[in-house]
Structures are given as structure tokens and as C-alpha cells.
Design a protein around this motif. Structure first.
Motif, PDB file in Angstrom:
ATOM      1  N   ILE A  67      -8.528 -24.188  30.387  1.00 21.31           N
ATOM      2  CA  ILE A  67      -9.102 -23.010  31.050  1.00 21.31           C
ATOM      3  C   ILE A  67      -7.956 -22.030  31.245  1.00 21.31           C
ATOM      4  N   ILE A  68      -8.041 -20.892  30.599  1.00 14.09           N
ATOM      5  CA  ILE A  68      -6.897 -19.986  30.551  1.00 14.09           C
ATOM      6  C   ILE A  68      -7.239 -18.661  31.227  1.00 14.09           C
ATOM      7  N   ASP A  69      -6.406 -18.285  32.176  1.00 14.75           N
ATOM      8  CA  ASP A  69      -6.526 -16.969  32.806  1.00 14.75           C
ATOM      9  C   ASP A  69      -5.811 -15.944  31.936  1.00 14.75           C
ATOM     10  N   VAL A  70      -6.480 -14.827  31.714  1.00 17.08           N
ATOM     11  CA  VAL A  70      -5.926 -13.834  30.790  1.00 17.08           C
ATOM     12  C   VAL A  70      -5.937 -12.452  31.425  1.00 17.08           C
ATOM     13  N   LYS A  71      -4.871 -11.716  31.193  1.00 16.27           N
ATOM     14  CA  LYS A  71      -4.818 -10.304  31.580  1.00 16.27           C
ATOM     15  C   LYS A  71      -4.958  -9.446  30.332  1.00 16.27           C
ATOM     16  N   GLY A  72      -5.670  -8.346  30.457  1.00 18.17           N
ATOM     17  CA  GLY A  72      -5.769  -7.379  29.355  1.00 18.17           C
ATOM     18  C   GLY A  72      -6.928  -7.627  28.417  1.00 18.17           C
TER      19      GLY A  72
ATOM     20  N   LEU B  88       4.119   1.524  21.765  1.00 15.37           N
ATOM     21  CA  LEU B  88       5.300   1.800  22.589  1.00 15.37           C
ATOM     22  C   LEU B  88       5.262   1.022  23.895  1.00 15.37           C
ATOM     23  N   ASP B  89       4.069   0.947  24.455  1.00 11.09           N
ATOM     24  CA  ASP B  89       3.975   0.311  25.763  1.00 11.09           C
ATOM     25  C   ASP B  89       2.556  -0.204  25.974  1.00 11.09           C
ATOM     26  N   ARG B  90       2.447  -1.329  26.595  1.00 10.04           N
ATOM     27  CA  ARG B  90       1.126  -1.873  26.956  1.00 10.04           C
ATOM     28  C   ARG B  90       1.219  -2.490  28.331  1.00 10.04           C
ATOM     29  N   LYS B  91       0.236  -2.206  29.145  1.00 10.80           N
ATOM     30  CA  LYS B  91       0.169  -2.868  30.452  1.00 10.80           C
ATOM     31  C   LYS B  91      -1.174  -3.581  30.549  1.00 10.80           C
ATOM     32  N   ASN B  92      -1.119  -4.869  30.691  1.00 11.43           N
ATOM     33  CA  ASN B  92      -2.315  -5.680  30.864  1.00 11.43           C
ATOM     34  C   ASN B  92      -2.499  -6.025  32.329  1.00 11.43           C
ATOM     35  N   THR B  93      -3.684  -5.796  32.853  1.00  8.60           N
ATOM     36  CA  THR B  93      -4.024  -6.344  34.161  1.00  8.60           C
ATOM     37  C   THR B  93      -5.321  -7.129  33.981  1.00  8.60           C
ATOM     38  N   LYS B  94      -5.766  -7.752  35.050  1.00  9.76           N
ATOM     39  CA  LYS B  94      -7.004  -8.530  34.952  1.00  9.76           C
ATOM     40  C   LYS B  94      -8.188  -7.632  34.604  1.00  9.76           C
ATOM     41  N   GLU B  95      -8.145  -6.391  35.101  1.00  6.51           N
ATOM     42  CA  GLU B  95      -9.306  -5.499  34.914  1.00  6.51           C
ATOM     43  C   GLU B  95      -9.094  -4.404  33.887  1.00  6.51           C
TER      44      GLU B  95
END
Lengths: 138, 211
Positions: A67-72, B88-95
Motif C-alpha cells: 500500500i503506497i502513499d503517493v504525492k503528485g 525545470l521544476d516539479r512540486k508534488n503534493t498529496k492534492e
């Protein structure tokens, strides 16, 4: 024209080698910290819908589920590569993506020795960030 | 039995190498100009200025390279662009996810035909915004294209569902020198995406498949 094409190809090769070197650096820089393992007995942090989870493991008699939590992972397109890459592994039996809670479930055979670095790298090469992995033995 | 592995945040992408030296070789503006590592994308785009057929390959998720066949309606011309895009840039968040790309192309036509620019987007499951700024140089005229997009999803689909986005685009080029704003609709399901819009009887069509 040929001068332009030659210049283009030269720069592309330079970029490719540089970006790949950069990826290796990103990957290697975390190797030592990932070995930390702790138990998550009740799985409360995973917040997987129990019905969805039961449905996912239905028909899987034995094996392991990551079970993997993922951002983005905010759109269907973002997750396409993740699913394809996991299915390249013959020990992967099933993959389920939940965009709503940002989690991916991966069912492995019981023979698979799950490597968290490998999982993390699958997300890395697809441009997302894996933040936590929980492994359930079925 | 259950194990949990906490993974620390990814390291910051070292982007120092993407300097002005490379600015002149990078591509154009299209949503998701880079695929997953090892992924390919084919795009068809048609509007009142041009029709293009574009294939690109992404050796990594930070970089794509490809070629584009252009039917330039404005200059009554046909040519091929060699294109490249760099994340160039990437920002990943949960949402959400935020991206900034450097894009550019050179033409096989003459040394005087090339383009470069930047493209950025920010996206949640409900909202999409993007901007683009592209400089195009041709042997007869140099001009700039600006574009902004804003969209929302009327419903939030699950993975593998048909996803729908209601979008607004506003764009300007320094040849026509006026802003054009029009709505369009975007559908995607699986590996397929299509965008349709119309303005003053001109259709804006964009089709994309990833594989």
C-alpha cells in the motif's frame, strides 16, 4: 540546416546524460534512510476503504500487498506510467490506483522479495513521489 | 503481518545545469509535454494558425525529445521541427502537482527558424491552470505567443473513468496582436485525450495518445 541538426543532437545527448546522472543521484541519496522499518499493526494510517481493499485482494489466495502513499498523482494520465511499470514485473499480480486518496495498491506473488527502493524508483521515474509503503502479507 | 516504510521527501532537483545555454533549443507548449520514463506520445493539433503532428519520446520524466510536422496555414509553409522539453521544476503534493518546463525547437527548414519558451501548469483533481510564453523566429518574421488556460472538472472521476474538463483559453500572438478567449472542453480516458474548442468559426483541436 545540417549545422542546426548537429547542434540539436549534440545538446540532446548532453542533456540526456546529465539528467540520467541527476536521477541516479536522487535515487542514491536516499538509499541509507529507507532501510528504517517499523510495524504499522492496525494499518490505520493507510485509510484504505475496507471494501475496496477486500475487493482488491479477492481471488488472491496468497501473496503480499504493498500500500503506497503517493504525492503528485492528481490525474489519470499521471498514473498511467505507474501502472504500466508495475505490470512489467512478472511477480506483480494486480495494481489498483486510487486517485482520491493518493494511494496505489500492488499485489505481489509470495515469491517476490519486495524492495522499497524499487517501489520508490518506479514512482520517481514516473515523476511522482512515494512517501510511505505498507506491506501486508495475505 | 504488516510493515511500514517511511520514505523521506525526494531531493531537490538540481536544475542549475539548465542554463541560458540551452534556452534556445527547447520546444513549444502542450499539456504534459513529457511522459513517463520510456514513454512515447503522439499529438495532433489543429487551429487557425497551423496543423501539427508531433511525436516525442521521454528518456526520463524530466526530458522529452521529438519531431513535429507543421502545416503552417498563416505562412503557407510546411516544415519539420526537432523539439525538446525539459522539466525545470516539479512540486508534488498529496492534492496537486506544479510543473515548470523549458521548451524549444529548431526547424529543418533554415537556420533562422527556431523557437523557445517556458510553460507552466498547476493542477489538482478539480482545477487546472497553465501559462505559456513562446518566442518564434522564422526567416520572414519573428513573433511571440502567449497563452493562459484555466479549467475545472465538473465531476471528479476515478482512475480509468472518462474525465471531463471545462476549460477557458486566452491567447495572443504578436502577428494578429489581439487576445482571443474561448472555451473548450477536454476529455480523457486511459491513454487518450481530446480537446475541442471553437472561436469565430475556427476549430481548435488537440488529440493525444500515450504509449
Amino acid at each position: 540546416m545540417y549545422k542546426n541538426i548537429f547542434l540539436f543532437m549534440t545538446v540532446q545527448l548532453s542533456l540526456l546524460s546529465h539528467v540520467q546522472a541527476n536521477d541516479m543521484q536522487d535515487h542514491n541519496s536516499h538509499n541509507h534512510s529507507i532501510g528504517h522499518v517499523h510495524m504499522d499493526v492496525d494499518g490505520s494510517k493507510s485509510k484504505i476503504d475496507p471494501d475496496k481493499y477486500k475487493n482488491f485482494i479477492k481471488g488472491l489466495s496468497a501473496g503480499q500487498v504493498a500500500i503506497i502513499d503517493v504525492k503528485g498523482m492528481v490525474c489519470d494520465f499521471c498514473a498511467r506510467g505507474i501502472e504500466k511499470t508495475f505490470y512489467d514485473d512478472k511477480e506483480v499480480k494486480k495494481v489498483s490506483v486510487d486517485l482520491g486518496i493518493g494511494k496505489v495498491l500492488v499485489a505481489y506473488s509470495k515469491l517476490k522479495k519486495i524492495d522499497v527502493d524499487e517501489i520508490k524508483n518506479i514512482f520517481l521515474i514516473n515523476g511522482q513521489t512515494a512517501t510511505k509503503v505498507i506491506i501486508n502479507q495475505l | 503481518m504488516r510493515y511500514a516504510y517511511n520514505i523521506p521527501p525526494m531531493g531537490i532537483f538540481k536544475k542549475a545545469f539548465i542554463s541560458g545555454t540551452f534556452l534556445f533549443i527547447s520546444g513549444i507548449v502542450i499539456a504534459r509535454p513529457i511522459s513517463w520514463s520510456g514513454g512515447s506520445t503522439f499529438m495532433y493539433k489543429s487551429n487557425f494558425m497551423y496543423t501539427s503532428y508531433y511525436y516525442h519520446f521521454s528518456p526520463t520524466y524530466k526530458y522529452s525529445v521529438g519531431f513535429e510536422i507543421i502545416d503552417d496555414k498563416h505562412f503557407k509553409d510546411e516544415y519539420i521541427n526537432l523539439r525538446s522539453t525539459i522539466l525545470l521544476d516539479r512540486k508534488n503534493t498529496k492534492e496537486s502537482q506544479r510543473n515548470l518546463y523549458l521548451t524549444g525547437a529548431i526547424s529543418t527548414k533554415t537556420e533562422d527558424n527556431f523557437q523557445y519558451g517556458i510553460h507552466g501548469d498547476w493542477e489538482t483533481r478539480r482545477i487546472f491552470t497553465s501559462f505559456a510564453y513562446i518566442n518564434k523566429h522564422t526567416d520572414t518574421k519573428d513573433f511571440t505567443e502567449n497563452e493562459f488556460q484555466l479549467g475545472f472538472a465538473p465531476y471528479v472521476g476515478e482512475y480509468n473513468d472518462l474525465h471531463t474538463w471545462m476549460m477557458f483559453k486566452t491567447k495572443r500572438d504578436t502577428i494578429n496582436n489581439d487576445w482571443q478567449t474561448y472555451p473548450f472542453i477536454k476529455f480523457f480516458k486511459g491513454d487518450f485525450l481530446i480537446e475541442l474548442g471553437t472561436k469565430d468559426s475556427h476549430w481548435d483541436i488537440h488529440y493525444m495518445i500515450r504509449f
